[in-house]
Design an enzyme around this catalytic site. Sequence first.
Site, PDB file in Angstrom:
ATOM      1  CB  SER A   1       1.774  -4.533  -3.199  1.00 18.92           C
ATOM      2  OG  SER A   1       2.334  -3.366  -2.611  1.00 18.92           O
ATOM      3  CE  LYS A   2      -5.897  -1.852  -0.198  1.00 14.79           C
ATOM      4  NZ  LYS A   2      -5.696  -0.450   0.008  1.00 14.79           N
ATOM      5  NE  ARG A   3       2.102  -2.806   2.679  1.00 21.02           N
ATOM      6  CZ  ARG A   3       3.307  -3.348   2.840  1.00 21.02           C
ATOM      7  NH1 ARG A   3       4.354  -2.592   3.048  1.00 21.02           N
ATOM      8  NH2 ARG A   3       3.444  -4.649   2.815  1.00 21.02           N
TER       9      ARG A   3
END
Length: 514
Positions: free
Chosen positions: A272-274
Site C-alpha cells: 500500500s501507499k502507507r
Amino acid sequence: MESNVRVRFAPSPTGPLHIGGVRTALYNYLFAKKHNGTFVLRIEDTDQNRYVANAEQYIIDALKWCNIPFDEGPRSSTLSAGLTNEKFGPYRQSERKEIYKKYAAILIETGWAYYAFDTSEALDAHRKQHEAEGKTFIYNWHNRAKGRLENSLVLSDEELQNRINNGDNYVIRFKTPQDEVLEMEDEIRGKITIDTNTLDDKILFKSDGMPTYHLANIVDDHLMEISHVIRGEEWLPSMPLHVLLYKAFGWNAPKFAHLPLILKPVGKGKLSKRDGDKLGFPVFPLAYTNEETGDVSRGYKEDGYFADAFINMLAFLGWNPGTEQEIFSLENLIHEFDLNRVSKSGAKFNPDKTNWFQQQYMQTKEDAELTDLYIPILEEKGILSTREYVQKVVSLIKERAVFVNDFWELSSFFFKAPTEYDSKASKKNWKEGTAELMQELISVISSIEDFSSENIEKEIKAWITAKEIGFGKVMQPLRLSLVGKLAGPHLFDIIAMIGKKETIYRLHNAIKSL
Ligand code: GLU
C-alpha cells in the site's frame, strides 16, 4: 502481421495508478506485443462516486513515461503509431451508457436478470436478521423467491409495471443459476471450480442508470473482441459471474489470467501507499497531487529512476524468465514474456532491488545520454561548461552514482572550488608542515608541462619519492584542497580536468584557510 490477440488494460480513474496497476498494464502490453496483437486502454468510469477528474490523464502520462503505449484508447498515445480504432470505441465507459442499457434489457428478456426494488434499509434489515440467527444473508435463490424480497421474480406483471411507472428505484440483478458446479480455466492458476449456490445475484445495473463494473466490463470485453483478460488477483472472485454472463449472452468467453498480488516488503498483505511512506519509497510511477487534500505523493520518475529500470523491476514482480538473467530491455521482455512463467503466489516488493536495477541501468547508459540529463541541472546552478567537459565528468563519476541527481554531489568540485573542508579529514590530514609541503607542491605543479593525468601522476609521484615521504602525506591534503573532502575519482584525473591554474588556486586557498 496482425494477430487475433487483443488485450486491454481497464483502470478505473479513481486516483493515481499504483505500481500494481502499472504491472498489469505492462504484462498486457508484453503479451500483446509478443503475439503481434493489440493493446487497448479502456477507462472504466461508471462509478461516478469514485471518479477523480485528473486520474485519466495521470494514467495516460504514466503509460507514456513507462514506454508502454496503447494501440487503441481514449486518445491515441503519442508514442504509438496506432490510431484510435473507431470500430471498437469509444473507450470511456461513461460514453457507452446506451450500449449497456440494451444488454441489460436482453438479460431481462431471456430470464437471466430481474428487477429488484429492495431498499438499502430493507436489505440491511435482512442482513441483521440473518446475523441474529447465525446465518449469512445472500441475495440469490435461497431468498429471492420466498416473498421476502421485492423483485420481479415475486411481483406480478401488473405490480411490476406499476412500480416502474411510479418511478420506484430499482436495480437489475443477475439471476445466478442454482445447484451448478462451474468449471473455469485460468491461464495462471489452472482449473477452478465453484458451486454457484455460494454466489449472490450481483447488481448489473444501478438505479442511477449506470451499469456496474461487471456488466460494463464483460459487454465491452466482448464488443472490443478481447481475447485475453489479464488482470490482478483481486478480480478473481468476479470471474464466476463473468463466466456466467458470457454464458447468459451466448458469447465465447475470453481466456482469463489473474496476476499475483504485489506484497509488502515485510510480511503478508497487499503493498500500500502507507508501506511506501513508512519505508521511504514511492508506490506510484509519477508524482501525484490530490486536488482535494493537496497531498503530494512521490513518483518513481520524480525520484530519479529511469523508466527502463523501473519497468525491468516491475516485470520481475511475479514473472521470471527461468534463467539467471535479470537485466532485460523492453524488447527482450517482449521476446521472453510468457504467461506460463507468471507465478501464482504473491510477489514481495523489495525497494533495495529497485535501486539495484537503477544502478545497473546507470552503468549501461551512454555518457552522452547522461550528459543531456546533467546539463539542465548544472544550468540551474548557474554553472556554464562545455558539453565535452560535462561528458568527461560524467564518465568519471557515473560508476559511483545511482541517480542523475547524485551527480552534483559527486562532481561539484569539477566545476567550482570547495568552499569548505571536511573538518574531521582536515584535523587528521592537515598537520604541522603540510602548508609548506603544499607550497612546494605548487611549484612542482607549476613546472609540469604535459598536463595529462598520466604525466601529472608520474611527476608528482617522482617528487614524493625523491623527498622520501609517505604518499599519504601529500595525496590526502592535496585531495582535501581540491575536493574539500576525501572522496572522488582518481586525483590526477581531477587535476588534469580542472587544469593547472585552478589546481594552484585551490592549493593557495587551502593553505590560507586550513
Ligand atoms: N476497472 C477494473 C479495475 O479498476 C478492471 C478490472 C478488470 O481488468 O477486469 O481494475
